[in-house]
Write a protein that holds these residues in place. Structure first.
Motif, mmCIF file in Angstrom:
data_model
loop_
_atom_site.group_PDB
_atom_site.id
_atom_site.type_symbol
_atom_site.label_atom_id
_atom_site.label_comp_id
_atom_site.label_asym_id
_atom_site.label_seq_id
_atom_site.Cartn_x
_atom_site.Cartn_y
_atom_site.Cartn_z
ATOM 1 N N THR A 127 0.770 -1.300 0.120
ATOM 2 C CA THR A 127 -0.019 -0.090 0.217
ATOM 3 C C THR A 127 0.776 1.260 -0.139
ATOM 4 O OG1 THR A 127 -0.142 -0.326 2.307
ATOM 5 C CG2 THR A 127 -2.038 -1.063 1.085
ATOM 6 N N ASP A 396 -4.729 1.234 6.061
ATOM 7 C CA ASP A 396 -4.131 0.640 5.083
ATOM 8 C C ASP A 396 -3.988 -0.907 5.705
ATOM 9 O OD1 ASP A 396 -3.958 2.882 3.697
ATOM 10 O OD2 ASP A 396 -1.459 3.120 3.928
ATOM 11 N N LYS A 419 -6.978 0.281 1.490
ATOM 12 C CA LYS A 419 -5.905 1.535 1.485
ATOM 13 C C LYS A 419 -6.806 2.875 1.652
ATOM 14 C CE LYS A 419 -3.325 4.647 -1.480
ATOM 15 N NZ LYS A 419 -3.411 5.062 -2.784
#
Length: 433
Positions: A127, A396, A419
């Motif tokens: 991420t 995330d 995310k």
């Protein structure tokens, strides 16, 4: 066993997208197991409350109050982790176009390829990334498009062009003299190097990448040979730090590693031939090592087909195992280490294959995960934003079916990716029953 019940219908229909759960809603994630990378423990039966982009609360399910109206994501049959971070990527690089094959690729084409690479990397569970080298400021454009919500992809810190000497690893030596071609990142001498740092910062670089030594995939140089002098590197680091940018130094050879550390770089990339002095200096100065110990496999097995030069394959044969052995030595010697893979040398999305080698060469699975979470977040300058599942940080969050602290290969099979509170991947099909 129920896994990601909320998204099962969308996933089966093949229409799951980031809009499936917008990042402006309240969400409660039920985690069967949760990897607490700060404590280095795996916790059971945890609940994570997400409000918008951020984590509002996390703790045992019996004690966390779930707000009324919150949607539920059922990951009770999975192991939940913070989003992973790769500190050495080249998202605009095509792993099938090395060497002379690369000469036909425009900067615009590279940037378009980066859009695909960013999506694949995010869906693999990464991420956040640090992109250290891209032509045409394609990584700047990619970062901005992701930040503006135009493309799916990881959070990015980017360098623009890597800075190096004339004819060195960061120059392009494939064309004959007739073209009089010099890569845009070339700068010789302390003041020219300072100017180049200013140029990269002007056009959007978050981090400065320099080439302190020769490299494997460049023509006509040796990985162990130092390229930038200590004086030049000191000038670069001073200018970059003055402008609020951190410095990552590509350095394979022992002398280039030593001088890069003495110059004050924030991280040494590759560090293949690091010696006892380099390990001691890295430990004493707090310099991070980012050692890419997976891609040796791809280079030796697939490199010729990808267009890598015969001299590059020979250099990798001489260097790959030494780098892995020195990874173990540096880790045992107390150097700080962050996860970085050189993605773009090998296919994007395969980043997590490196965890196996990090464990094979000295780390526990938990330590390897920490290298790709809290350690990487620290080096990235974002330890207050990412790297752990903690209240106040970005939501995330990823999940795998098994336990990655027992089998790091689980990280190559990420089932769920969130995310910033938005879900980008939810795969219940292969969940355990």
């Amino acid at each position: 066993m129920k896994l990601i019940r909320l998204f099962a219908g969308l996933a089966a229909a093949g229409v799951l997208a980031s809009s499936a759960l917008a990042a402006d809603q309240l969400v409660a994630i039920r985690a069967g197991k949760l990897v607490d990378v700060v404590k280095g423990e795996v916790l059971r039966d945890q609940t994570i409350v997400v409000s918008g982009e951020r984590i509002a609360a996390v703790g045992p399910s019996g004690s966390v109050q779930v707000p009324a109206g919150a949607r539920t994501i059922d990951l009770s049959g999975a192991t939940v982790l913070p989003g992973l971070i790769d500190m050495h990527t080249h998202l605009t690089g095509d792993p099938n176009l090395h060497g002379y094959k690369s000469l036909g690729v425009s900067d615009i084409r590279s940037a378009l390829y980066g859009a695909r690479s960013a999506k694949v990397t995010l869906e693999a569970g990464f991420t956040s990334v640090r992109n250290v080298g891209a032509s045409g400021f394609g990584d700047v454009a990619l970062r901005d498009a992701i930040d503006d919500g135009e493309l799916p992809g990881p959070r990015m810190r980017v360098s623009g062009y890597a800075i190096g000497i004339m004819g060195g690893h960061c120059d392009n030596n494939l064309l004959p003299n007739d073209f009089h071609y010099v890569e845009r990142g070339v700068a010789d001498g302390p003041w020219e190097a300072r100017t180049k740092v200013r140029e990269m910062a002007k056009y959007g670089a978050d981090v400065i990448k320099i080439c302190a030594s020769g490299g494997v995939l460049s023509k006509g140089d040796e990985p162990g040979a130092q390229q930038y002098t200590l004086e030049e590197m000191k000038a670069i680091v001073d200018e970059a730090h003055k402008l609020g940018r951190r410095v990552a130094a590509h350095a394979h050879g022992a002398s280039s590693i030593r001088d890069a550390i003495l110059a004050g770089v924030d991280s040494v990339e590759h560090a293949s031939l690091i010696d006892d002095e380099g390990i001691r200096l890295a430990r004493e100065k707090g310099t991070w090592l980012v050692m890419d110990i997976y891609n040796d496999d791809f280079i030796l097995q697939e490199g010729a087909k990808a267009g890598m030069l015969p001299e590059s394959l020979a250099k990798e044969k001489a260097l790959g195992q030494l780098q892995r052995d020195n990874f173990r030595k540096a880790f045992r010697g107390g150097a700080k280490m962050a996860f970085g893979t050189d993605a773009g040398v090998y296919p994007h999305g395969d980043n997590a294959r490196q965890f196996f080698y990090m464990v094979k060469y000295g780390m526990t699975p938990m330590q390897a995960i920490q290298a790709a979470t809290i350690n990487a977040a620290d080096l990235l300058g974002w330890k207050d934003r990412v790297g752990s599942i903690s209240a106040g940080k970005y939501a995330d969050i990823i999940a795998v079916s098994g336990d990655p602290t027992a089998d790091p290969a689980e990280l190559t099979r990420v089932r769920f990716v969130m995310k910033g509170g938005a879900v980008y991947k939810a795969d219940p099909v292969s969940a355990p029953r």
